[in-house]
Design an enzyme around this catalytic site. Structure first.
Site, mmCIF file in Angstrom:
data_model
loop_
_atom_site.group_PDB
_atom_site.id
_atom_site.type_symbol
_atom_site.label_atom_id
_atom_site.label_comp_id
_atom_site.label_asym_id
_atom_site.label_seq_id
_atom_site.Cartn_x
_atom_site.Cartn_y
_atom_site.Cartn_z
ATOM 1 N N LYS A 245 0.848 -1.204 0.000
ATOM 2 C CA LYS A 245 0.000 0.000 0.000
ATOM 3 C C LYS A 245 0.878 1.246 0.000
ATOM 4 C CE LYS A 245 -3.818 -2.441 2.246
ATOM 5 N NZ LYS A 245 -4.586 -2.747 3.458
ATOM 6 N N GLN B 104 -4.492 -1.650 9.741
ATOM 7 C CA GLN B 104 -4.437 -2.987 9.136
ATOM 8 C C GLN B 104 -4.984 -4.030 10.112
ATOM 9 O OE1 GLN B 104 -3.656 -3.465 5.957
ATOM 10 N NE2 GLN B 104 -3.898 -5.673 6.007
ATOM 11 N N ASP C 247 -10.877 2.703 4.152
ATOM 12 C CA ASP C 247 -11.173 1.266 4.036
ATOM 13 C C ASP C 247 -12.673 1.027 3.874
ATOM 14 O OD1 ASP C 247 -9.049 -0.550 3.998
ATOM 15 O OD2 ASP C 247 -8.685 -0.350 6.155
HETATM 16 N N1 GUN Z 1 -6.894 -6.975 6.391
HETATM 17 C C1 GUN Z 1 -7.223 -7.704 5.295
HETATM 18 N N2 GUN Z 1 -7.714 -6.893 4.329
HETATM 19 C C2 GUN Z 1 -7.703 -5.643 4.838
HETATM 20 C C3 GUN Z 1 -8.087 -4.380 4.317
HETATM 21 O O1 GUN Z 1 -8.579 -4.238 3.184
HETATM 22 N N3 GUN Z 1 -7.906 -3.318 5.150
HETATM 23 C C4 GUN Z 1 -7.404 -3.441 6.407
HETATM 24 N N4 GUN Z 1 -7.284 -2.341 7.136
HETATM 25 N N5 GUN Z 1 -7.040 -4.612 6.917
HETATM 26 C C5 GUN Z 1 -7.197 -5.696 6.131
#
Ligand code: GUN
Length: 297
Positions: free
Chosen positions: A52, A96, A119
Site C-alpha cells: 500500500k 491494518q 477502508d
Molecule cells: N486486512 C485484510 N484486508 C484488509 C483491508 O482491506 N484493510 C485493512 N485495514 N485490513 C485488512
C-alpha cells in the site's frame, strides 16, 4: 472464455490516479496523504501494508506508516487514531487488520472518523453503501465492480451468488450488487458455512464471487456453463516449486472451472491488484474531499 486481467486494469487506473494527482498539484492543491497503522509483525499484514505504501509513492500520494509493537494497549492505539482524526494533513487512514487479541477490531474501526475511513469499514460508510449513498466502499468489492465496468460484464437481472459473508467482502459485495445502479441490479444470494445446498445454488448462478478463504472450494460441477467467476481467495499453500516455499491459491479450482466460464479472474493477478488500487481511489476521493461535498450533513 476470457481471463480478467486485474493487473492490467489496476496499472491503467494507477496511471489515471497519478494523472489526477499531477493535475491537483498543478492547480496548487495539496498532495493526498494516506496514513497506515500496522500493529505487530504478522507476515501477511506487513506485506500488504508495504504494498500500500509503495503504491502511494507510485501514484504520487504522501504516505505515513505508523508501526507499533503487538503489546501496544488498546487505549494507546485509540489515542493514535484520535491524533490521525485531528491531523488536517492526513486525508485518510487505515488500521491494518487483524489486530492482536487484546484489541477490539470493532472499537478501533468505530474510533476512525468516517470521513477519513478509506477502508470503508466504519458503520456509517457501511450503512451509506447499503442504502446506495456516496461513501467510501470497501476496497475488494469496489475493485470487483470496477472489473465488471471495464470488461462491460452485464450484471442487471443476473443471479449473483456470493460465497462468504465477511464484513470486508461478502456483505458489502451483496449490498452493492443489489443496488439499482450499475454494475449491480442483480438478484443476490449469499451462501456461507451453514448453507446446506451450496452446489445447487451455485449451479443457478450467472455470476459467482468466491470469498470464503477455502482453497479451491469451487469445483467444475458447481458452475453453470457461461458463468462469470470472480475469485477473491488468497490462501498460501506450501510449494516446493517456488523460491518463497509457498504459492497463492484461490477459492476456485481454476484449471477445471475456467473452461466453463465466460469470464474468470486468476489468482494471483485478478482481484488482488484491484484491491490496493481501490484504496488509492478512496484516498484520492478523501484528498479531494469529494464525498464531503455530497454529504447530507
Ligand atoms: N486486512 C485484510 N484486508 C484488509 C483491508 O482491506 N484493510 C485493512 N485495514 N485490513 C485488512
Amino acid at each position: 472464455m476470457k481471463i480478467i486481467d486485474g493487473k492490467l486494469i489496476a496499472a491503467q487506473i494507477k496511471e489515471e490516479i497519478a494523472q489526477e494527482v499531477r493535475e491537483m498539484l498543478a492547480a496548487g492543491q495539496k498532495r493526498p496523504h494516506l496514513a497506515a497503522i500496522l500493529v505487530g509483525h504478522d507476515g501477511g499484514s506487513e506485506t500488504y501494508v508495504s504494498s500500500k505504501v509503495k503504491t502511494c509513492e507510485e501514484v504520487g500520494f504522501k504516505s505515513t506508516l505508523l508501526h507499533f509493537e503487538s503489546d501496544i494497549t488498546e487505549e494507546a492505539l485509540l489515542q493514535q487514531i484520535d491524533l490521525l482524526n485531528k491531523d488536517a494533513d492526513v486525508d485518510g487512514f487505515i488500521v491494518q487488520l487483524p489486530l492482536p487479541k487484546h484489541i477490539s477490531d470493532q472499537k478501533v474501526i468505530e474510533a476512525i472518523d468516517y470521513r477519513k475511513d478509506v477502508d470503508g469499514f466504519h458503520p456509517i460508510n457501511v450503512g451509506k453503501v447499503s442504502i446506495g449513498l456516496p461513501a467510501f466502499v470497501s476496497a475488494t468489492p469496489a475493485g470487483i465492480l470496477e472489473l465488471f465496468k471495464r470488461y462491460e460484464i452485464p450484471t442487471s437481472g443476473k443471479h449473483c451468488v456470493i460465497l462468504g459473508r465477511s464484513n470486508i467482502v461478502g456483505k458489502p459485495m451483496a449490498a452493492l450488487m443489489m443496488q439499482k445502479t450499475l454494475p449491480g441490479d442483480s438478484t443476490v444470494t449469499v451462501c456461507h458455512s451453514s448453507t446446506p445446498n451450496i452446489k445447487e445454488i451455485c449451479l443457478q448462478a450467472d455470476i459467482i464471487v468466491a470469498a470464503l478463504g477455502s482453497p479451491e472450494f469451487l469445483k467444475a460441477d458447481m458452475v453453470k456453463k457461461g458463468a462469470v467467476v470472480i475469485d477473491v481467495g488468497t490462501s498460501r499453500v506450501a510449494s516446493d516449486k517456488t523460491k518463497s516455499g509457498f504459492r497463492l491459491v484461490g477459492d476456485v479450482k481454476f484449471d477445471e472451472v475456467a473452461p466453463l466460464c465466460s469470464y474468470i479472474t486468476p489468482v494471483p493477478g485478478g482481484v488482488g491488484p484491484m484491491t490496493i488500487i481501490s484504496l488509492m481511489r478512496n484516498t484520492l476521493l478523501a484528498g479531494k474531499k469529494s464525498l464531503l461535498n455530497k454529504d447530507s450533513k
